[in-house]
Design an enzyme around this catalytic site. Structure first.
Site, mmCIF file in Angstrom:
data_model
loop_
_atom_site.group_PDB
_atom_site.id
_atom_site.type_symbol
_atom_site.label_atom_id
_atom_site.label_comp_id
_atom_site.label_asym_id
_atom_site.label_seq_id
_atom_site.Cartn_x
_atom_site.Cartn_y
_atom_site.Cartn_z
ATOM 1 N N GLU A 404 23.851 -9.904 -8.311
ATOM 2 C CA GLU A 404 24.315 -11.095 -7.604
ATOM 3 C C GLU A 404 24.977 -10.657 -6.300
ATOM 4 O O GLU A 404 25.846 -9.777 -6.301
ATOM 5 C CB GLU A 404 25.314 -11.818 -8.501
ATOM 6 C CG GLU A 404 26.101 -12.927 -7.886
ATOM 7 C CD GLU A 404 27.192 -13.414 -8.820
ATOM 8 O OE1 GLU A 404 28.331 -13.598 -8.349
ATOM 9 O OE2 GLU A 404 26.910 -13.597 -10.027
ATOM 10 N N HIS A 489 30.547 -11.982 -19.024
ATOM 11 C CA HIS A 489 29.462 -12.593 -19.792
ATOM 12 C C HIS A 489 29.421 -12.087 -21.229
ATOM 13 O O HIS A 489 28.425 -11.509 -21.665
ATOM 14 C CB HIS A 489 28.112 -12.282 -19.127
ATOM 15 C CG HIS A 489 27.984 -12.740 -17.726
ATOM 16 N ND1 HIS A 489 27.086 -12.173 -16.834
ATOM 17 C CD2 HIS A 489 28.622 -13.721 -17.041
ATOM 18 C CE1 HIS A 489 27.176 -12.777 -15.668
ATOM 19 N NE2 HIS A 489 28.111 -13.719 -15.774
ATOM 20 N N ASN A 527 22.712 -14.442 -15.673
ATOM 21 C CA ASN A 527 23.914 -15.192 -16.034
ATOM 22 C C ASN A 527 23.567 -16.093 -17.218
ATOM 23 O O ASN A 527 22.579 -16.826 -17.177
ATOM 24 C CB ASN A 527 24.391 -16.023 -14.853
ATOM 25 C CG ASN A 527 24.632 -15.181 -13.616
ATOM 26 O OD1 ASN A 527 23.710 -14.571 -13.091
ATOM 27 N ND2 ASN A 527 25.855 -15.154 -13.138
#
Length: 549
Positions: A404, A489, A527
């Protein structure tokens, strides 16, 4: 402080003293953090009509994150009365500054869950520590420390949706078999991923606007460097209101993403679960949410169903009341960590002794690792940076990493490109109950992050070589390149088709379900919240069709 902490200099460089001087506003702002008081927020932190002691309810959902919110909405639409209990607050009351949520660079008592000192993922800037003392409060972000790793989790009604960057990514179909091997990919991609994306309000940045917006200069620099090194760069969907973002940039709406708001909540444009699934669930009139309620045990009730013990806490974490309720069905939706910790406790203490040996296993951190690169002076990333990421670098198939392109919203020019990588880290940990300490332990080892670092290097070593740049070492303390002791996560701990059947029913008990990220075995390849939502949509549809009267 290492010289690696400074930006790379071109022919028209900036001096060390000059660069440090320009950071004064950031350091000053962070130094003053923590001076606000929690008094005004405490009064309305709980529900007006919380669940009553001695109540008997058809459905109790533990947690208000993605899986729990999906379950609440669909069960209510099916005609069931639903009680949700949430350990965190209902974030609906402004603090002394008139805002519900503080900005990233000014953490205060609202920012962290029952800590006396903030613990920001980016802990240093130019070698200066930026964490500060704060009064303990049931804040929005939990930095939960285990041996070898800190797990960042949202606390409050809406769970992780309150604090994440909103990157709403559906895994590549080719990767799905490694994410959820027991689930039919056709039904997920044809039905449940589209349903989840619609329910979450997922959208994409306008590419034409992106190419001219000052607030995404950092992302355009990331695109240029990735593409010049031969990597695939891609836009990434998000749950931010992109029309609102354009108004922020144009100066016609109150700034939120452009005012440094995300890690500790976002005051305006972000579509958290509070605005989507939970709003729809409440609108049915069948869903009641009780904030600041912490479940301590679940056990079979003599007359059927389950006896659930709950502590009601105040905003300093003290137990102010204890309740016992009976639920016909219980859904564990406290997040990967919360659900796994509770289940291993219940099994070990005998409250739910028939849970199988898979409870607590299969936990992973989605291969998260962070780093930053120091760009040349002719590659500024911009003073104004949106806190909402909208692009990434894809080297998953060749190198095992997706990065990201993340913001660094300091309010000054940093000449830094910042990244959060998701990698194919193969390691999995286990939660176990420690009777001596009365808490669950996690077996994760810091050394297990080395595969993630090696996979992330397949991207950033090549970009640095091509661009003639270096890694930043001033952001994580200790002259470190990699932040390898965290995850945003968490996944696993009650894996689908192992600890549960293929729809989240816990083995050994009728009427007990897991419906959150604990079902996903450690890695989602992207994600994970869209996958958690889609899986919950799939599972609750089956449960309603087959299990409910």
């Amino acid at each position: 402080m290492s010289d690696n902490a400074l930006p790379r200099r071109g022919s028209k460089g900036i001096s060390r003293r000059g660069f440090l001087g320009r950071t004064g506003s950031l350091i000053g702002a962070v130094t003053l953090a923590g001076h606000l008081t929690p008094a005004t927020a405490a009064a309305t932190a709980g529900a007006a009509n919380p669940i009553a002691d001695g109540a008997r309810v058809p459905v109790l959902i533990i947690g208000t994150g993605y899986g729990g919110s999906v379950a609440a909405l669909r069960l209510a639409q099916a005609g069931m009365d639903v009680q949700m209990v949430e350990m965190g607050m209902n974030w609906d009351t402004p603090g002394p500054d008139g805002k519900i949520f503080p900005k990233v660079t000014s953490p205060d008592y609202r920012s962290f869950w029952l800590r006396t000192r903030t613990k920001a993922p980016l802990s240093n800037f130019l070698g200066f520590p930026i964490d500060k003392d704060v009064p303990p409060y049931t804040g929005i972000l939990d930095a939960e420390d285990f041996a070898g790793i800190t797990v960042y989790q949202g606390r409050g009604v809406g769970g992780g949706s309150l604090v994440n960057g909103g990157m709403a990514v559906t895994p590549k179909r080719a990767n799905f078999a490694t994410v959820l091997p027991s689930v039919n990919a056709d039904e997920m991609y044809d039905t449940y991923y589209p349903r989840a994306n619609a329910g979450l309000g997922v959208g994409m940045v306008d590419p034409a606007w992106f190419d001219t917006a000052d607030c995404y200069q950092f992302s355009r620099v990331g695109r240029k460097h990735a593409q010049r090194s031969g990597f695939a760069w891609t836009f990434v969907p998000d749950v931010y209101d992109w029309d609102y973002m354009k108004k922020e940039a144009a100066g016609t709406a109150t700034r939120s993403a452009l005012a440094g708001e995300i890690l500790y909540g976002n005051n305006h444009g972000k579509k958290s679960l509070v605005q989507t699934y939970l709003a729809q669930a409440r609108a049915t009139g069948r869903v009641t949410i009780s904030p600041l309620h912490k479940v301590t045990t679940v056990s079979p009730a003599a007359g059927g169903g389950y006896t659930v013990a709950i502590d009601r806490i105040n905003t300093t974490g003290d137990t102010v009341a204890t309740k016992t309720v009976t639920a016909d069905r219980v859904f564990f939706a406290a997040g990967s960590v919360g659900t796994a910790k509770l289940l291993v406790k219940l099994k070990a203490t005998g409250a739910l002794a028939n849970l199988n040996g898979e409870v607590g296993k299969g936990w992973g951190e989605n291969g998260n690792v962070m780093c930053a690169r120091a760009n040349h002076m002719w590659d500024p990333t911009g003073k104004l940076q949106s806190t909402i990421p909208c692009s990434g670098i894809d080297n998953w198939d060749a190198g095992g990493a997706f990065a990201e392109v993340a913001p660094l919203p300091t309010g000054i020019e940093t000449y830094a490109s910042f990244y959060l990588s998701i990698t194919k880290n193969p390691h999995r940990a286990e939660f176990t109950w420690n009777a001596a300490t009365g808490r669950a332990d996690l077996s994760w080892q810091t050394a297990w992050k080395q595969p993630s670092i090696s996979m992330a290097r397949t991207i950033f070593d090549k970009i640095n070589s091509r661009e003639g740049t270096i890694y930043r070492t001033d952001l994580f303390g200790g002259n470190r390149i990699w932040h390898d002791t965290l995850t945003y996560h968490p996944l696993g701990g009650a894996v689908l088709d192992r600890a549960t059947d293929n729809y989240g029913r816990l083995h050994g008990y009728t009427g007990l379900y897991v419906i959150d990220g604990a079902l996903i075995p450690g890695n989602a390849s992207v994600n994970p919240f869209v996958t958690i939502t889609a899986l919950a949509e799939r599972n609750i549809e089956k449960i309603i069709a087959t299990d409910l009267p």
